[in-house]
Scaffold this motif. Structure first.
Motif, PDB file in Angstrom:
ATOM      1  N   LEU A 165      30.026  50.381  42.992  1.00 50.35           N
ATOM      2  CA  LEU A 165      31.015  51.200  43.582  1.00 50.35           C
ATOM      3  C   LEU A 165      30.609  52.187  44.611  1.00 50.35           C
ATOM      4  O   LEU A 165      31.192  52.324  45.496  1.00 50.35           O
ATOM      5  CB  LEU A 165      31.346  52.201  42.139  1.00 50.35           C
ATOM      6  N   HIS A 204      29.684  42.849  33.365  1.00 52.27           N
ATOM      7  CA  HIS A 204      30.442  44.106  33.790  1.00 52.27           C
ATOM      8  C   HIS A 204      30.036  44.296  35.471  1.00 52.27           C
ATOM      9  O   HIS A 204      31.102  44.828  35.849  1.00 52.27           O
ATOM     10  CB  HIS A 204      29.691  45.247  33.225  1.00 52.27           C
ATOM     11  N   HIS A 259      36.713  39.751  34.383  1.00 54.40           N
ATOM     12  CA  HIS A 259      37.646  40.714  34.442  1.00 54.40           C
ATOM     13  C   HIS A 259      38.562  40.790  33.389  1.00 54.40           C
ATOM     14  O   HIS A 259      38.787  41.627  32.744  1.00 54.40           O
ATOM     15  CB  HIS A 259      38.480  40.771  35.659  1.00 54.40           C
ATOM     16  N   ILE A 276      36.238  52.146  35.832  1.00 49.80           N
ATOM     17  CA  ILE A 276      35.980  51.527  37.363  1.00 49.80           C
ATOM     18  C   ILE A 276      37.068  52.160  38.186  1.00 49.80           C
ATOM     19  O   ILE A 276      36.748  52.614  39.191  1.00 49.80           O
ATOM     20  CB  ILE A 276      36.066  50.142  36.992  1.00 49.80           C
ATOM     21  N   TYR A 304      36.379  50.190  30.155  1.00 47.39           N
ATOM     22  CA  TYR A 304      35.707  50.144  31.104  1.00 47.39           C
ATOM     23  C   TYR A 304      36.162  49.871  32.427  1.00 47.39           C
ATOM     24  O   TYR A 304      36.159  50.614  33.419  1.00 47.39           O
ATOM     25  CB  TYR A 304      34.682  48.789  30.730  1.00 47.39           C
ATOM     26  N   LEU A 305      37.281  49.290  32.489  1.00 40.77           N
ATOM     27  CA  LEU A 305      38.197  48.899  33.700  1.00 40.77           C
ATOM     28  C   LEU A 305      38.877  50.221  34.188  1.00 40.77           C
ATOM     29  O   LEU A 305      39.153  50.485  35.347  1.00 40.77           O
ATOM     30  CB  LEU A 305      39.126  47.678  33.472  1.00 40.77           C
ATOM     31  N   GLU A 317      37.799  43.657  40.034  1.00 40.05           N
ATOM     32  CA  GLU A 317      38.679  44.928  40.339  1.00 40.05           C
ATOM     33  C   GLU A 317      38.676  45.516  41.683  1.00 40.05           C
ATOM     34  O   GLU A 317      39.675  46.111  42.090  1.00 40.05           O
ATOM     35  CB  GLU A 317      38.115  45.970  39.219  1.00 40.05           C
ATOM     36  N   PRO A 321      26.800  48.463  37.821  1.00 43.56           N
ATOM     37  CA  PRO A 321      28.088  48.480  38.378  1.00 43.56           C
ATOM     38  C   PRO A 321      28.223  49.675  39.140  1.00 43.56           C
ATOM     39  O   PRO A 321      28.990  49.732  40.354  1.00 43.56           O
ATOM     40  CB  PRO A 321      28.973  48.265  37.289  1.00 43.56           C
ATOM     41  N   SER A 322      27.525  50.799  38.995  1.00 43.15           N
ATOM     42  CA  SER A 322      27.653  52.081  39.784  1.00 43.15           C
ATOM     43  C   SER A 322      27.259  51.686  41.039  1.00 43.15           C
ATOM     44  O   SER A 322      27.789  52.416  42.073  1.00 43.15           O
ATOM     45  CB  SER A 322      26.827  52.978  39.098  1.00 43.15           C
ATOM     46  N   ALA A 324      33.632  44.390  37.712  1.00 43.14           N
ATOM     47  CA  ALA A 324      33.672  45.367  38.905  1.00 43.14           C
ATOM     48  C   ALA A 324      33.897  44.916  40.160  1.00 43.14           C
ATOM     49  O   ALA A 324      34.943  45.224  40.932  1.00 43.14           O
ATOM     50  CB  ALA A 324      32.618  46.252  38.672  1.00 43.14           C
ATOM     51  N   ARG A 336      36.489  54.670  41.196  1.00 38.81           N
ATOM     52  CA  ARG A 336      36.715  54.029  42.651  1.00 38.81           C
ATOM     53  C   ARG A 336      37.664  55.326  43.356  1.00 38.81           C
ATOM     54  O   ARG A 336      37.296  55.424  44.405  1.00 38.81           O
ATOM     55  CB  ARG A 336      37.617  52.788  42.542  1.00 38.81           C
TER      56      ARG A 336
END
Length: 455
Positions: A169, A198, A100, A111, A107-108, A205, A165-166, A202, A115
């Motif tokens: 989420l 990545h 992180h 995210i 990118y964060l 996060e 990462p999608s 995520a 979210r």
């Protein structure tokens, strides 16, 4: 000029159309027993006999259920060629925090925005407790439907050909919105999986602290049965390869699952207002999942020729063009229907995971269609918006299961109980109906449990 992909063109007014359409539907409904020659050879080497994928999954799940973490580590070594120790399977808090801290700021921020989009949409549909009060003679009946979140959920995140990462989420945020407190994530021990910065950033996060470096059927079995260091979960969600899908089917009943997913798929309905370059890109976007399917249905014949030309041009310049070409040739089709009504009927028969209605006025067509996992309207709503940012989960029914199934949502992480309360007067008022039905069914103890309470 670039070479066109060899995609079947099906004209519904031809005699062969029904057979070709049935073949297409069968292709989009994987049976779990098809494997390549290389896959058969590898199975023979690992297991000493030519097992089907289903048999492989049954063997792995049985071994994990019997031998626990030892079997998980052993299969990770055999199948992923990664040597893990029990203490290295779990990604440490320091690794999550470092990923992180080293992640790109933009990118964060993405995210966080995604979210929030998902949370807003999922919160709006969330089931709430419901109460009904009814009089029964001189008495009162109180009925409630009570919703409570699952305690613990497992999420499968793929990591073979790309990082996702999608997927994290689209699975974790609906669960968190429902109130799930414990989330365990499994991802294969690859550069795209549980070693991917990545993905780990995520997780941090989103406040997810349990991430395990295991994938495949052994990961599904570990979460379903519980092994040393990994507590069993109540439900397993998330996509994966054929072996993950078959493993989820195998452990269903031990735990709940979201679905048994097959190849990603899209049906594009397009009329004369559609731009062929847009349609071509929509077909390619799902085919690049490899395996993935793209099907065009139109009653505007010139569009088919134009789309074929744009497919050739776009595939030639895309990084994953060869994979997408193979997907379109293996699982795709260009269908010329007689009219809009036949287009709607064919779409319902396919019951696609994604449906894109690429028309200036898509609502009348939408009204004619019953079966689709996620529906995208107009020329400027590509499926990628649903895959990444819109808010509905991209975990959707595939292989024709949209006839009866829906996409993953926050409500799938809630369990519901009915709560029933009769006072004495209501009990006396309703007793005769209970006694009469119990007598018809021959269940005398049911009747007695009521009559014993009467004055």
């Amino acid at each position: 000029m670039s070479e066109r992909p060899n995609i079947p063109v099906i004209r519904t007014n031809e005699d062969s159309a029904d057979e070709l359409l049935a073949e297409l539907r069968e292709k989009l409904s994987p049976r779990g027993d098809v494997v390549s020659p290389a896959g058969r050879q590898r199975t023979q080497e690992l297991f000493g006999e030519p097992l089907t994928p289903q048999q492989v999954v049954e063997r792995i799940c049985q071994d994990v259920n019997t031998d626990g973490l030892t079997a998980v580590v052993d299969y990770t070594q055999k199948l992923d060629q990664v040597d893990l120790r029990p203490e290295t399977i779990c990604v440490s808090p320091a690794e999550l925090a470092d990923a992180h801290a080293n992640a790109d700021t933009e990118y964060l921020e993405t995210i966080r925005r995604v979210r929030d989009n998902i949370r807003e949409f999922q919160s709006g549909m969330l089931n709430r407790d419901f109460e009904l009060k009814r009089t029964a003679g001189q008495g009162a009946v109180q009925l409630r439907q009570r919703y409570r979140p699952l305690r613990r959920v497992g999420i499968c995140v793929p990591g073979g050909a790309a990082a996702y990462p999608s997927t994290l989420l689209m699975t974790a945020v609906p669960a968190q919105t429902a109130g799930v407190k414990e989330i365990a994530v499994v991802a294969p021990p690859t550069a795209f999986g549980s070693y991917n910065g990545h993905l780990l950033a995520a997780c941090h996060e989103l406040g997810i602290t349990e991430v395990y470096r295991i994938g495949g059927a052994q990961a599904v079995a570990a979460m379903a049965y519980g092994v040393e260091g990994i507590e069993r979960v109540d439900k397993i969600v998330g996509p994966g390869n054929l072996f993950v899908a078959l493993a989820k089917r195998h452990v269903f009943g031990e735990v709940d699952i979201d679905s048994i997913a097959g190849p990603s798929e899209v049906v594009v309905i397009a009329d004369e207002t559609a731009r062929p370059e847009f349609v071509a890109s929509d077909l390619i976007s799902q085919a690049e999942h490899s395996p993935g399917s793209g099907v065009l249905i139109t009653w505007h014949e010139p569009l088919i020729e134009a789309v074929q030309d744009h497919l050739a041009t776009q595939l030639a310049r895309l990084e994953r063009g060869d994979l997408a070409r193979q997907g379109l040739e293996d699982f795709g089709a260009l269908i010329l229907a007689k009219d809009a009504a036949e287009t709607a009927r064919l779409t319902d028969e396919i019951a696609p995971e994604h449906l894109h209605i690429s028309m200036d006025e898509p609502e009348p067509m939408l009204d004619q269609i019953q079966n689709a996992g996620a529906i995208f309207l107009g020329h400027f709503t590509p499926v990628a918006f649903g895959d990444y940012v819109a808010g509905p989960s991209h975990v959707l029914p595939t292989g024709g299961t949209a006839r009866f199934a829906h996409g993953l949502c926050a409500n799938d992480f809630l369990k519901q109980s009915s709560v029933i309360h009769y006072d004495q007067a209501a009990c006396e008022h309703g007793a005769s109906d209970v006694e009469r039905l119990a007598a018809v069914e021959g269940l005398t103890a049911h009747s007695a449990s009521v009559s014993i309470r009467l004055k």
